[in-house]
Design a protein around this motif. Structure first.
Motif, PDB file in Angstrom:
ATOM      1  N   SER A 173      92.865  -5.305  85.002  1.00 46.56           N
ATOM      2  CA  SER A 173      92.247  -4.184  84.311  1.00 46.56           C
ATOM      3  C   SER A 173      90.747  -4.189  84.465  1.00 46.56           C
ATOM      4  N   ARG A 174      90.192  -3.000  84.203  1.00 47.71           N
ATOM      5  CA  ARG A 174      88.739  -2.885  84.146  1.00 47.71           C
ATOM      6  C   ARG A 174      88.167  -3.527  82.890  1.00 47.71           C
ATOM      7  N   ASP A 175      89.015  -4.080  82.028  1.00 41.57           N
ATOM      8  CA  ASP A 175      88.499  -4.822  80.882  1.00 41.57           C
ATOM      9  C   ASP A 175      88.196  -6.278  81.251  1.00 41.57           C
ATOM     10  N   SER A 176      88.206  -6.578  82.556  1.00 40.06           N
ATOM     11  CA  SER A 176      87.824  -7.887  83.105  1.00 40.06           C
ATOM     12  C   SER A 176      88.899  -8.953  82.975  1.00 40.06           C
ATOM     13  N   THR A 177      90.129  -8.573  82.612  1.00 39.53           N
ATOM     14  CA  THR A 177      91.183  -9.569  82.479  1.00 39.53           C
ATOM     15  C   THR A 177      92.354  -9.271  83.399  1.00 39.53           C
ATOM     16  N   ALA A 178      93.071 -10.334  83.721  1.00 37.52           N
ATOM     17  CA  ALA A 178      94.383 -10.239  84.366  1.00 37.52           C
ATOM     18  C   ALA A 178      95.374 -10.923  83.437  1.00 37.52           C
ATOM     19  N   ILE A 179      96.565 -10.362  83.325  1.00 34.09           N
ATOM     20  CA  ILE A 179      97.564 -10.887  82.402  1.00 34.09           C
ATOM     21  C   ILE A 179      98.865 -11.147  83.140  1.00 34.09           C
ATOM     22  N   ALA A 180      99.479 -12.289  82.852  1.00 36.89           N
ATOM     23  CA  ALA A 180     100.836 -12.587  83.320  1.00 36.89           C
ATOM     24  C   ALA A 180     101.785 -12.352  82.156  1.00 36.89           C
ATOM     25  N   TRP A 181     102.759 -11.468  82.350  1.00 36.43           N
ATOM     26  CA  TRP A 181     103.747 -11.140  81.329  1.00 36.43           C
ATOM     27  C   TRP A 181     105.065 -11.810  81.692  1.00 36.43           C
ATOM     28  N   SER A 182     105.762 -12.400  80.718  1.00 33.77           N
ATOM     29  CA  SER A 182     107.036 -13.048  80.982  1.00 33.77           C
ATOM     30  C   SER A 182     108.106 -12.490  80.057  1.00 33.77           C
ATOM     31  N   LYS A 183     109.344 -12.630  80.483  1.00 33.02           N
ATOM     32  CA  LYS A 183     110.484 -12.141  79.712  1.00 33.02           C
ATOM     33  C   LYS A 183     111.613 -13.143  79.845  1.00 33.02           C
ATOM     34  N   GLY A 184     112.215 -13.493  78.732  1.00 29.28           N
ATOM     35  CA  GLY A 184     113.315 -14.451  78.754  1.00 29.28           C
ATOM     36  C   GLY A 184     114.655 -13.755  78.853  1.00 29.28           C
ATOM     37  N   GLN A 185     115.423 -13.780  77.775  1.00 30.62           N
ATOM     38  CA  GLN A 185     116.745 -13.158  77.783  1.00 30.62           C
ATOM     39  C   GLN A 185     116.616 -11.640  77.720  1.00 30.62           C
ATOM     40  N   SER A 186     117.735 -10.956  77.953  1.00 33.13           N
ATOM     41  CA  SER A 186     117.724  -9.505  78.034  1.00 33.13           C
ATOM     42  C   SER A 186     117.323  -8.840  76.732  1.00 33.13           C
ATOM     43  N   ASP A 187     117.532  -9.508  75.605  1.00 34.26           N
ATOM     44  CA  ASP A 187     117.236  -8.895  74.325  1.00 34.26           C
ATOM     45  C   ASP A 187     115.871  -9.308  73.785  1.00 34.26           C
TER      46      ASP A 187
ATOM     47  N   PRO B 203     111.559  -9.202  74.257  1.00 30.74           N
ATOM     48  CA  PRO B 203     110.540  -8.361  74.878  1.00 30.74           C
ATOM     49  C   PRO B 203     109.676  -9.150  75.857  1.00 30.74           C
ATOM     50  N   PHE B 204     108.890  -8.434  76.662  1.00 31.27           N
ATOM     51  CA  PHE B 204     107.876  -9.071  77.480  1.00 31.27           C
ATOM     52  C   PHE B 204     106.782  -9.620  76.570  1.00 31.27           C
ATOM     53  N   THR B 205     106.301 -10.809  76.897  1.00 30.18           N
ATOM     54  CA  THR B 205     105.208 -11.416  76.140  1.00 30.18           C
ATOM     55  C   THR B 205     104.142 -11.913  77.107  1.00 30.18           C
ATOM     56  N   ILE B 206     102.924 -12.081  76.597  1.00 31.18           N
ATOM     57  CA  ILE B 206     101.830 -12.586  77.426  1.00 31.18           C
ATOM     58  C   ILE B 206     101.968 -14.093  77.577  1.00 31.18           C
ATOM     59  N   SER B 207     102.081 -14.553  78.817  1.00 26.21           N
ATOM     60  CA  SER B 207     102.176 -15.993  79.064  1.00 26.21           C
ATOM     61  C   SER B 207     100.845 -16.595  79.492  1.00 26.21           C
ATOM     62  N   ALA B 208      99.948 -15.777  80.038  1.00 24.82           N
ATOM     63  CA  ALA B 208      98.627 -16.287  80.420  1.00 24.82           C
ATOM     64  C   ALA B 208      97.672 -15.120  80.584  1.00 24.82           C
ATOM     65  N   THR B 209      96.406 -15.359  80.253  1.00 24.08           N
ATOM     66  CA  THR B 209      95.346 -14.374  80.445  1.00 24.08           C
ATOM     67  C   THR B 209      94.231 -15.021  81.248  1.00 24.08           C
ATOM     68  N   TYR B 210      93.776 -14.323  82.273  1.00 21.87           N
ATOM     69  CA  TYR B 210      92.738 -14.853  83.162  1.00 21.87           C
ATOM     70  C   TYR B 210      91.534 -13.918  83.127  1.00 21.87           C
ATOM     71  N   LYS B 211      90.347 -14.512  83.064  1.00 22.17           N
ATOM     72  CA  LYS B 211      89.120 -13.733  83.076  1.00 22.17           C
ATOM     73  C   LYS B 211      88.135 -14.402  84.024  1.00 22.17           C
ATOM     74  N   PRO B 212      88.174 -14.015  85.302  1.00 25.93           N
ATOM     75  CA  PRO B 212      87.327 -14.691  86.290  1.00 25.93           C
ATOM     76  C   PRO B 212      85.846 -14.398  86.131  1.00 25.93           C
ATOM     77  N   SER B 213      85.482 -13.215  85.580  1.00 23.86           N
ATOM     78  CA  SER B 213      84.071 -12.873  85.421  1.00 23.86           C
ATOM     79  C   SER B 213      83.971 -11.765  84.385  1.00 23.86           C
ATOM     80  N   GLU B 214      82.767 -11.290  84.168  1.00 21.86           N
ATOM     81  CA  GLU B 214      82.564 -10.187  83.221  1.00 21.86           C
ATOM     82  C   GLU B 214      82.759  -8.828  83.888  1.00 21.86           C
ATOM     83  N   GLY B 215      82.911  -8.798  85.202  1.00 24.16           N
ATOM     84  CA  GLY B 215      83.067  -7.530  85.911  1.00 24.16           C
ATOM     85  C   GLY B 215      84.502  -7.039  85.903  1.00 24.16           C
TER      86      GLY B 215
END
Length: 502
Positions: free
Chosen positions: A21-35, A37-49
């Motif tokens: 995103s242009r909010d300067s972050t990248a997010i890894a979303w994970s999902k377990g069983q079918s029932d 929801p997707f959840t955030i497993s990691a957030t990366y922020k390499p810079s302020e840009g």
């Protein structure tokens, strides 16, 4: 079955979806069983840009789950080890001198990046292997074909095929910036462009066919496991194409659908200017609950479509609600709402306007369900009646901008129906100020006006990334999700099959 909303992922401001995103972050979303929801497993922020591109690299001995690769405003390609407790880059690849706006990897671990510096670069083992030089403008799309061949698409309207670092073919045909590329098995590849068209080519250079239906810039392409092409663009839609026809149009409650990707189970993932990643499924068991589906449809129906987008509207000449009881093919031609390159007749995505008491509504034909879907109400532009004169033209606002002490303020004109980035770009260019201030100026405009909301348009929309314009088009309010990537673990290691797509 038609595609319907499965999940909305709100995370910007086991299977994995990567978003940037242009909010300067990248997010890894994970999902377990079918029932679950997707959840955030990691957030990366390499810079302020801004982060403008993202890719996934397959597993290796030092990265058993693979790597997340990001590119952005600072010109650096950053590599993060997925599953590592550290969110710091394991590698930072230097070489580009401007924004990295495109990334793609091959199954064997080669990485290709494209940049505003007009070059693409091929990396292997986190070292630069080749520099692909020859484009005259930004390289907006990259696609590795095999270990030696790479495709690139550029704002110079050109697609090039490279063998190692040598150009071996050119593909002419698009009339505007090329924004996306995808492999089409047994044929070659597809490309999309700011000219609103999708073209399917052979690698030898033959144009096989065009896919016409989008009404503005087409930003991104993906391929379903069953072979259908999926596209997204500036007209609020994701479109699914079968046998050269638009099979389904998925309207979004955001103007810019910056990117689209697909999952091995056939689900579609989109990233939009409203900062939300959405998952759509053609399997009813994976659809969102009925109340969420209704809320989504109601949100679409309640969008405001300004009159500039649809042209002059004479309410007296429009049909009433009775028009919605008739299928698209027999609607009187005078009632069709024509956009550039829009299909005529009973096609998915056909739009009509009707009169509902004192309101004018836009309805789109849903070919899958054989019904008309309300996609918004036509309203007057924001800011009408508050015009101020500047340089012989009328504007809704004219701001004073102080640059330095003792100097007279500069004038910043702005119309409430235009993209703040367009006004900012115009102001900075006219006054010979650095374009690096474009976000600061655009945010000032947004803060000090009623703000451009969903549905507002400009007479000439300027893409905040390329500077390219289209007419008619719609202006995004937030440039948020600009890249998504789905990780199909099953292609790489059997151990990853413990995280299946439900």
């Amino acid at each position: 079955m038609p595609y319907r909303l499965s999940a909305s992922l709100n995370g910007h401001s086991q299977d994995v979806i990567l978003s940037a995103s242009r909010d300067s972050t990248a997010i890894a979303w994970s999902k377990g069983q079918s029932d679950t929801p997707f959840t955030i497993s990691a957030t990366y922020k390499p810079s302020e840009g801004f982060i403008n591109s993202i890719a996934y690299m397959p597993p290796s001995s030092e990265a058993p789950q693979g790597c997340v690769v990001t590119g952005g405003q600072d010109g650096i390609v950053n590599v993060f080890v997925l599953g590592s407790p550290s969110t710091e880059p394991a590698y930072s690849l230097l070489g580009h001198t401007a924004n990295v706006c495109a990334l793609a990897s091959s199954p064997t671990g080669a990485l290709v990046s494209g940049s505003w510096d007009s070059t693409a670069r091929v990396w292997k083992d986190f070292k630069e292997l080749y520099v692909l030089q020859g484009h005259t403008q930004s390289v907006w799309a990259v696609l590795p074909i095999d270990e030696s061949r790479t495709l690139t698409g550029s704002a110079d309207k050109m697609i090039k095929l490279w063998d190692q670092h040598k150009e071996v073919n050119r593909f002419h045909g698009h009339n505007d910036a090329v924004r996306g590329l995808v492999i089409v098995p047994d044929i070659g590849f597809a490309s999309c462009s700011n000219d609103s068209e999708i073209r399917v080519w052979t690698l030898q250079g033959d144009l096989v066919y065009n896919l016409v239906g989008h009404t503005s810039f087409v930003y991104s392409l993906a391929l379903l496991p069953t072979g259908e092409i999926v596209s997204s663009g500036e007209d609020r839609t994701v479109r699914v194409w079968k046998d050269g026809e638009c099979w389904q149009t998925i309207v979004h409650p955001a103007i810019s659908v910056w990117t689209v990707s697909t999952m091995p189970n056939g689900d579609i993932v989109s990233g939009c200017s409203d900062g939300i990643v959405r998952v759509f499924s053609d399997t009813e068991e994976r659809w969102a609950p009925a109340d969420q589906l209704k809320l989504y449809d109601d949100t679409i129906a309640n969008q405001a479509l300004p009159s500039q987008q649809v042209g002059d509207v004479n309410k007296a000449n429009l049909p009433g609600k009775e028009a919605l009881s008739q299928p698209g093919e027999i609607m009187p031609t005078a009632c069709l709402l024509y956009f550039s390159n829009l299909y005529i007749g009973k096609k998915d995505g056909q739009v009509i306007m009707i009169r509902n008491e004192n309101a004018v509504e836009a309805h789109q034909w849903d070919g899958m369900n054989q019904t008309w879907q309300k996609v918004g109400e036509v309203v007057d532009a924001v800011g009408s009646g508050r015009k101020q004169l500047f340089d012989g033209k009328e504007y809704d606002y004219v701001f004073d901008v102080d640059i330095k002490d003792g100097a007279p303020p500069l004038k910043l004109p702005y119309n409430a129906n235009e993209n703040p980035y367009q006004a900012a770009h115009r102001f900075l260019t006219k006054n010979d100020l650095p374009l690096s201030y474009i976000d600061e100026v655009a945010n000032f405009i947004d803060k000090n006006t009623s703000a451009v909301r969903i549905g507002t348009v400009s007479d000439q929309y300027m893409d905040p990334y390329t500077g390219e314009a289209s007419a008619p088009a719609q202006a995004p309010t937030r440039q948020a999700e600009v890249a998504i990537h789905f990780i199909d673990f099953s292609k790489y290691t059997p151990a990853m099959l413990l995280l299946p797509v439900p």
